[in-house]
Design an enzyme around this catalytic site. Structure first.
Site, mmCIF file in Angstrom:
data_model
loop_
_atom_site.group_PDB
_atom_site.id
_atom_site.type_symbol
_atom_site.label_atom_id
_atom_site.label_comp_id
_atom_site.label_asym_id
_atom_site.label_seq_id
_atom_site.Cartn_x
_atom_site.Cartn_y
_atom_site.Cartn_z
ATOM 1 N N LYS A 186 110.235 -18.577 54.613
ATOM 2 C CA LYS A 186 111.032 -19.200 53.576
ATOM 3 C C LYS A 186 111.812 -20.432 54.079
ATOM 4 O O LYS A 186 111.882 -20.686 55.282
ATOM 5 C CB LYS A 186 111.976 -18.157 52.966
HETATM 6 C C1 LIG Z 1 109.314 -13.738 49.707
HETATM 7 C C2 LIG Z 1 109.552 -13.346 48.291
HETATM 8 C C3 LIG Z 1 110.255 -12.170 47.941
HETATM 9 C C4 LIG Z 1 110.622 -11.111 48.944
HETATM 10 O O1 LIG Z 1 111.361 -11.538 50.011
HETATM 11 P P1 LIG Z 1 111.282 -10.767 51.434
HETATM 12 O O2 LIG Z 1 112.465 -11.313 52.160
HETATM 13 O O3 LIG Z 1 109.995 -11.154 52.074
HETATM 14 O O4 LIG Z 1 111.403 -9.321 51.160
HETATM 15 C C5 LIG Z 1 110.537 -11.948 46.612
HETATM 16 N N1 LIG Z 1 110.136 -12.791 45.656
HETATM 17 C C6 LIG Z 1 109.438 -13.903 45.940
HETATM 18 C C7 LIG Z 1 109.044 -14.826 44.830
HETATM 19 C C8 LIG Z 1 109.096 -14.207 47.267
HETATM 20 O O5 LIG Z 1 108.383 -15.295 47.537
#
Ligand SMILES: *Cc1c(COP(=O)(O)O)cnc(C)c1O
Length: 400
Positions: A186
């Site tokens: 992210k």
């Molecule tokens: C990455 C993601 C999540 C979950 O996040 P994690 O930290 O990997 O658990 C939820 N929603 C979206 C749209 C994502 O891209």
């Protein structure tokens, strides 16, 4: 990969502050921690960055979704409207709290179509989860207006849109609650981690209690003597994550600015290709530019162009065939293959709705995602790299 590309001395310094005290937990140990509260500071700076009153650090974006839904009292018997194009976690979180996700179509932003709210809501609908996919906004003003009119709660899944905004206001701060992910892919990363934000004190407190076994975090007594009103679980962020997050957050504006420059260069090269169009951005200035999405008039052309680009060394994703981000491709979800053997909550008595997950109910997604190609944008892209990409695009276009 954004934040992951920039891990360096700043993160190391913040982490060393924690290691020098040895207190890895965010709560308690007031004497030993010598005034070091990394998670707390990360939350304060994050709330300020987003322009909201409260932020709560948790263990992941998935946990953040579950904590927020729990705080909003979404549970068994409730339905939640969720776009067909999102990461699996958004649907899993709804199931985790015992509610039923209702699949909705997307629009030309590739995000939740606001007009779906009145089409797909039933008497059981309690909340809407717009997801700001691939770094840019849904039509969040219209979504808020229609959701309010229908008395539905809004939780923004902004896992992919950290640093993005709509008309000057950061995404995540429009809904009753918003969540972020700091997993390694992210825009800002803490390895694993997440954040819940809100302006509503009650929702914040319920989130805080739930994420730490109900602890009310009364500053006047020791941790063992704290009070509690609800049961919870453990989704606490730890101090090492908070430390990395602080250093990363201070780089966020730089990340977005660099990505925007790189994206613009590539976009200009693509704009030369006959037939290529671009995803609608409700506010181009607010784009976090982590991805570039473009489309061709026909699915066949898009797949041909994708192959040609790949032959010239440029990889793109067509989300209609992606295994993790498009509901019709989730065979285990469609079979109600829950980890529990009772198919809860699908088969539960509390679930009174008749929810179906048919491709026919999402015609726009079926069309647009099939002819859309998505390219990741990095923070660090040298002029040689950008020139090579423009070259690949020009060469592929010649063979179309
Ligand atoms: C990455 C993601 C999540 C979950 O996040 P994690 O930290 O990997 O658990 C939820 N929603 C979206 C749209 C994502 O891209």
């Amino acid at each position: 990969m954004a934040g992951a590309e920039l891990i360096g001395q700043e993160e190391l310094k913040e982490v060393m502050d924690v290691m020098e005290t040895g207190v890895l937990m965010r709560y308690g140990f007031d004497k030993e921690r010598k005034g070091v509260f990394k998670v707390r500071r990360f939350e304060e700076e994050f709330a300020k960055y987003c322009g909201v009153k409260y932020a709560l650090g948790v263990t992941s974006g998935s946990a953040a979704l579950k904590v927020a839904l729990t705080a909003m009292d979404v549970g068994p018997g409730d339905e939640v409207l969720v776009p067909a194009f999102t990461f699996l976690a958004t649907y899993e979180a709804v199931l985790e709290v015992g509610a039923i996700p209702v699949m909705c179509d997307i629009d030309d932003t590739l995000n939740f179509d606001p007009d779906e709210i009145e089409k797909k809501k039933t008497r059981y609908t309690k909340a809407v989860i717009p997801v700001h996919m691939c770094g840019s906004a849904a039509k969040i003003d219209k979504i808020m207006r229609i959701a309010r009119k229908n008395k539905l709660l809004v939780l923004e899944d902004n896992a992919q849109g950290c640093g993005a905004s709509f008309k000057g206001k950061k995404l995540g701060g429009f809904g009753d609650m918003g969540i972020f992910s700091f997993d390694y892919y992210k825009t800002v990363t803490t390895g694993e981690g997440g954040m819940v934000i809100t302006n509503n004190k009650k929702l914040y407190l319920r989130s805080e209690w739930y994420s730490d076994h109900g602890h009310d975090h009364n500053p006047k007594v020791g941790r063992a003597l704290e009070g509690r009103t609800i049961l919870g679980f453990n989704y606490r962020m730890n101090e090492l994550q908070g430390a990395v997050g602080l250093a990363q957050l201070r780089k966020l504006d730089y990340i977005v600015a660099e990505q925007k420059k790189n994206k613009q260069t590539i976009k200009e090269a693509l704009a030369q290709v006959p037939g290529v169009g671009f995803r609608t951005l409700p506010d181009p200035d607010g784009d976090s530019a982590t991805f570039l999405a473009f489309h061709l008039p026909e699915e066949k052309q898009a797949l041909k162009f994708q192959k040609l680009l790949s032959a010239y060394g440029l990889d793109t994703t067509c989300y209609k065939s992606n295994k993790w981000h498009y509901v019709p491709n989730w065979e285990h979800f469609l079979a109600f293959s829950t980890a529990n053997s009772k198919k809860y909550p699908f088969a539960d008595k509390a679930n009174k709705g008749k929810v179906k997950y048919s491709r026919k109910s999402i015609p726009f997604a079926e069309d647009i995602l099939g002819r859309t190609l998505v390219m990741g944008i990095s923070v660090k892209m040298s002029s040689e790299k950008l020139a090579a990409i423009a070259n690949a695009i020009a060469n592929a276009a010649k063979k179309m």
